[in-house]
Every structure is written in C-alpha cells, then in structure tokens.
Design a protein around this motif. Structure first.
Motif, PDB file in Angstrom:
ATOM      1  N   ASP A   1       5.975   2.103  -0.971  1.00 48.50           N
ATOM      2  CA  ASP A   1       4.569   1.770  -1.246  1.00 48.50           C
ATOM      3  C   ASP A   1       4.246   0.384  -0.688  1.00 48.50           C
ATOM      4  O   ASP A   1       3.333  -0.286  -1.148  1.00 48.50           O
ATOM      5  CB  ASP A   1       4.259   1.853  -2.745  1.00 48.50           C
ATOM      6  CG  ASP A   1       5.009   0.825  -3.581  1.00 48.50           C
ATOM      7  OD1 ASP A   1       5.919   0.154  -3.046  1.00 48.50           O
ATOM      8  OD2 ASP A   1       4.690   0.689  -4.783  1.00 48.50           O
ATOM      9  N   TYR A   2       5.006  -0.024   0.324  1.00 44.16           N
ATOM     10  CA  TYR A   2       4.767  -1.307   0.996  1.00 44.16           C
ATOM     11  C   TYR A   2       4.757  -1.047   2.507  1.00 44.16           C
ATOM     12  O   TYR A   2       5.136   0.024   2.985  1.00 44.16           O
ATOM     13  CB  TYR A   2       5.855  -2.328   0.642  1.00 44.16           C
ATOM     14  CG  TYR A   2       7.258  -1.766   0.733  1.00 44.16           C
ATOM     15  CD1 TYR A   2       7.932  -1.715   1.949  1.00 44.16           C
ATOM     16  CD2 TYR A   2       7.898  -1.259  -0.394  1.00 44.16           C
ATOM     17  CE1 TYR A   2       9.189  -1.173   2.047  1.00 44.16           C
ATOM     18  CE2 TYR A   2       9.161  -0.720  -0.308  1.00 44.16           C
ATOM     19  CZ  TYR A   2       9.815  -0.676   0.911  1.00 44.16           C
ATOM     20  OH  TYR A   2      11.070  -0.133   1.002  1.00 44.16           O
ATOM     21  N   ARG A   3       4.346  -2.037   3.270  1.00 42.70           N
ATOM     22  CA  ARG A   3       4.151  -1.875   4.707  1.00 42.70           C
ATOM     23  C   ARG A   3       5.473  -1.987   5.468  1.00 42.70           C
ATOM     24  O   ARG A   3       6.412  -2.675   5.032  1.00 42.70           O
ATOM     25  CB  ARG A   3       3.179  -2.937   5.224  1.00 42.70           C
ATOM     26  CG  ARG A   3       1.767  -2.779   4.697  1.00 42.70           C
ATOM     27  CD  ARG A   3       0.919  -4.000   4.987  1.00 42.70           C
ATOM     28  NE  ARG A   3       0.696  -4.230   6.410  1.00 42.70           N
ATOM     29  CZ  ARG A   3      -0.297  -3.690   7.107  1.00 42.70           C
ATOM     30  NH1 ARG A   3      -1.157  -2.870   6.513  1.00 42.70           N
ATOM     31  NH2 ARG A   3      -0.446  -3.966   8.380  1.00 42.70           N
TER      32      ARG A   3
ATOM     33  N   GLU B   1       5.468  -5.768  10.463  1.00 40.72           N
ATOM     34  CA  GLU B   1       4.154  -5.998  11.060  1.00 40.72           C
ATOM     35  C   GLU B   1       4.188  -5.879  12.579  1.00 40.72           C
ATOM     36  O   GLU B   1       3.259  -5.348  13.195  1.00 40.72           O
ATOM     37  CB  GLU B   1       3.619  -7.369  10.646  1.00 40.72           C
ATOM     38  CG  GLU B   1       3.208  -7.459   9.176  1.00 40.72           C
ATOM     39  CD  GLU B   1       2.119  -6.467   8.812  1.00 40.72           C
ATOM     40  OE1 GLU B   1       1.210  -6.226   9.643  1.00 40.72           O
ATOM     41  OE2 GLU B   1       2.168  -5.923   7.691  1.00 40.72           O
TER      42      GLU B   1
ATOM     43  N   LEU C   1       3.989  -2.241  13.473  1.00 41.32           N
ATOM     44  CA  LEU C   1       2.652  -1.687  13.272  1.00 41.32           C
ATOM     45  C   LEU C   1       1.709  -2.149  14.387  1.00 41.32           C
ATOM     46  O   LEU C   1       0.894  -1.366  14.903  1.00 41.32           O
ATOM     47  CB  LEU C   1       2.115  -2.114  11.908  1.00 41.32           C
ATOM     48  CG  LEU C   1       2.980  -1.758  10.689  1.00 41.32           C
ATOM     49  CD1 LEU C   1       2.280  -2.196   9.409  1.00 41.32           C
ATOM     50  CD2 LEU C   1       3.313  -0.280  10.641  1.00 41.32           C
TER      51      LEU C   1
ATOM     52  N   HIS D   1      10.552   2.056   7.275  1.00 45.35           N
ATOM     53  CA  HIS D   1       9.585   2.154   6.172  1.00 45.35           C
ATOM     54  C   HIS D   1       8.277   2.809   6.606  1.00 45.35           C
ATOM     55  O   HIS D   1       7.204   2.455   6.107  1.00 45.35           O
ATOM     56  CB  HIS D   1       9.277   0.775   5.559  1.00 45.35           C
ATOM     57  CG  HIS D   1      10.459  -0.151   5.452  1.00 45.35           C
ATOM     58  ND1 HIS D   1      11.509   0.098   4.608  1.00 45.35           N
ATOM     59  CD2 HIS D   1      10.756  -1.315   6.094  1.00 45.35           C
ATOM     60  CE1 HIS D   1      12.413  -0.887   4.721  1.00 45.35           C
ATOM     61  NE2 HIS D   1      11.974  -1.743   5.623  1.00 45.35           N
ATOM     62  N   VAL D   2       8.347   3.757   7.527  1.00 48.58           N
ATOM     63  CA  VAL D   2       7.142   4.426   8.032  1.00 48.58           C
ATOM     64  C   VAL D   2       7.380   5.938   8.017  1.00 48.58           C
ATOM     65  O   VAL D   2       7.357   6.608   9.050  1.00 48.58           O
ATOM     66  CB  VAL D   2       6.769   3.921   9.451  1.00 48.58           C
ATOM     67  CG1 VAL D   2       6.152   2.530   9.386  1.00 48.58           C
ATOM     68  CG2 VAL D   2       7.984   3.925  10.391  1.00 48.58           C
TER      69      VAL D   2
END
Length: 381
Positions: free
Chosen positions: A36-38, A41, A44, A234-235
């Motif tokens: 539930d975190y990104r 960066e 992304l 984490h994606v």
C-alpha cells in the motif's frame, strides 16, 4: 446452452473474495499480497518517460532487448549463471503466465505433476487445463519441510513435472541447499522437468541465502525458473515477470507464450530496463526493508492470542489462531473482518483437500502505520 466446465473445482480465488470483502467492510487489507506504498520514484518516473518517448507499440516476443540484457546481467551477478540472452530468457506479463505457458508447453494428457501443498492456486488449473493430473504432497506446520522419501514414493513412470516454490507462498519458508540436492537426486536419470516459482527471490531474511535453481547447474538444465518484477519493485499491478530456461525449453515455452499474450507491456519493459541499469543493486536492499516490517508486525502481536510461525522469506506471516478460536480458518477470517475490521487469508484454500491447520496468512508488505493499526486491532480479538 449446456456448457460443461473444464474446471469444476475452480471458483473465485480467495484473494479476490477477501479483498472485495475488505473493501466492502472498509477493513484493513492484510489478505492479498500487494503493497500500500509506492514503488521506487525513479522507476515510476521512467515509466512516464518511456511512454512519452514513444515506446508504445508491440515489443519483441522474448522481450525488449535492453531488459533481457539486464536480466542476464542480474542472474550472473546474483547467482553466477551465464545465460544465452537470445535463447534462454523470456519476458512475460506476470509470473502466472510464464507458469501457465511452461505447463502448457510440456504437460500432456495423463501426465502427472507433483505439487507441494499449500500451493499457490494457479498451479492446479494450469495442470488440469492441459489434461495433466496433479499429485499433491502435503507440507504441514510448524516447519512445512519436504519429506523427500515421500517425494520419491510419488514418482511414477507418468511423472512429467515437479513444481516448487521458494521462498514459499503462503508459508514464508525457504529451501536450503540440501533441498536442491535432494531434488536433484530424485530427478536424476529421469526426464522429469521442474518449474521453480521464485517470485519472492529477493525477500529472504535472517542471513539466509535464496537457493535459486540458477545456482544449481544440474537442476537448471531441466528447469523453467520464474521471477517477478512486481514483487521486487513493489509494483504488482504492472504484471511483468520473466522465465529463464535452457534453449530447448524456452523454444517450447515461446510457442505457447506467443498465442497466449505474444508479448508484454512495452513501456513497462523500457522503464524496468532503465531502472535496473541505474540501480542494479536495489534488490539487495529488500531483506532489511521487509525484515523491519515483519518484525514490526511481530512486535505488535506479541500481546495477542496469535502464535507466529517462522517467516524466513516472502512478505507473508503465518499465525496460529487456535488459542483464540476453534473455527475453521475460512470462518475465522470472516470473523476478523466483521468484528475487528482486518482481512486475512485462510490457509485451507492452498490445500487441494482443504486441510485445516489452525493458521491464517497476513501480508506485511504495508506501510508502518497500516501494520500498527492492524496489529492493534488483532490484539483485540
């Protein structure tokens, strides 16, 4: 119309069911395995840049060349294996598609495939859709260790494949080098193939080492080794993974892959390649990152009625709830959602026979505040 289902034992996955229930009840979702975190960066941002740069058409069947090259460099760096870039790596839209394509390419009607329960729920449907026969070997708490004599006894002239998973979902156990040696002893002098589901390869804790089949040349020579970018970075919604296999096996896998999806998401592949080039050691940061979360959850539950089993890998924690309730696990998780607003996964759906173990699975790939809030609620049950 009278339509006879090809998968009579398959319904909605437990992950879909529990996530939908969590949304309906506005519960904290520790059920389905997603953060539930990104993600990073830079990664992304690289995706947006790849789209704007025009990388939006079909990618080559095997994957964007610069990503395939980065995969080869990674496998060499982490496991010491040299790969034929053109013929031994295939990028797929998620690890599940790689597993399905590997099974479809090699399993024929009547072939037997050994699966270790509790098992990820995509294995059995893939086997059955191709006419194969799943042969289930149960692993039981508290250690979920493999009984290799039981595996030997399960081998027949019709055994075509063994599917393994380490680090293991849902138990959090991790195979040792001795397990790979034992597996090699079992399959030596046979034509048995192996699928090694290694999507949590970088999530191994407490000083242990991930025993990838990439480290074991004898096993690697007969194996489809499956990995996941979604778990590593984490994606999970990017649904991108890859399969490493010898050229002869890769050739067969690609015959199926080209008609299942043909290729994978082009800009995502470019973004991953760029990020892996810039940050090749990022996966080495993951053990400390996730150990902190695992230990935070454990500390939050120390005054609860749950007994925590060892979690040496993945981002899942099994907890024994038998001191709290004698309900079946599928009923107990409903009780958690209704009474304290926390969603978890029962273990029984991972067993072909619905084995009750008194355990449920919690996902700790969550923000610290999510973990703290969930633990506080779980201590109230």
């Amino acid at each position: 119309m009278n339509l006879e289902t090809k998968l009579p034992s398959v319904g909605e996955t437990i992950f879909t069911t529990m996530s939908a229930l969590a949304a309906e009840k506005q519960a904290i979702n520790l059920s389905q395995g997603f953060p539930d975190y990104r993600g990073p960066e830079k990664l992304l941002q690289a995706l947006g840049e790849a789209v704007v740069a025009g990388n939006n058409q079909y990618a080559p069947l095997a994957g964007v060349p610069k990503l395939v090259e980065q995969i080869a460099l990674k496998v060499k760096s982490y496991y010491g294996r040299d790969l034929d870039v053109a013929n031994e790596i295939t990028v797929t839209p998620g690890a599940t598609e790689a597993i399905y394509s590997a099974v479809s390419a090699t399993v024929r009607a009547g072939d037997e495939v050994i699966v270790f329960d509790p098992a990820y729920d995509s294995y059995q449907p893939a086997i059955e859709l191709n006419g194969g026969i799943p042969v289930h070997i149960q692993l039981l708490p508290p250690t979920f260790e493999v009984d290799w004599e039981q595996v030997r006894d399960a081998i027949t002239p019709r055994t075509r494949m063994i599917i393994i998973n380490t680090p293991h979902n849902p138990t959090g156990t991790v195979w040792k080098a001795s397990d790979l040696d034992a597996l090699a002893d079992v399959v030596r002098d046979t034509d048995i193939l192996i699928i090694s589901d290694e999507v949590y390869e970088h999530l191994v804790y407490d000083g242990q080492i991930h025993q990838s089949l990439n480290r074991h040349p004898e096993l690697a020579a007969r194996a489809f080794i499956v990995s996941s970018f979604g778990k590593t970075y984490h994606v999970t919604g990017w649904r991108t993974g890859y399969c490493v296999a010898p050229a002869a096996l890769t050739k067969e896998l690609r015959k199926v892959h080209q008609y299942v999806t043909f290729t994978s998401h082009t800009p995502i592949q470019h973004a991953l390649a760029s990020y892996m080039t810039e940050e090749p050691d990022y996966p080495r940061t993951l053990p400390a990152f996730f150990m902190q979360k695992r230990d935070r959850l454990a500390n939050g539950l120390k005054d609860s009625g749950f007994k925590l089993l060892d979690s040496n890998g993945t981002y899942f924690q099994l907890v024994d709830y038998t001191a709290i309730s004698d309900l079946p696990d599928d009923h107990f998780v409903l009780k958690l959602v209704d009474e304290i607003g926390v969603a978890a996964i029962p273990l029984s759906p991972f067993y072909a026979n619905g084995q009750q173990t008194g355990c449920i699975r919690l996902c700790f790939a969550k923000a610290d505040e999510t973990i703290d809030k969930a633990a506080e609620r779980l201590c109230k049950i």
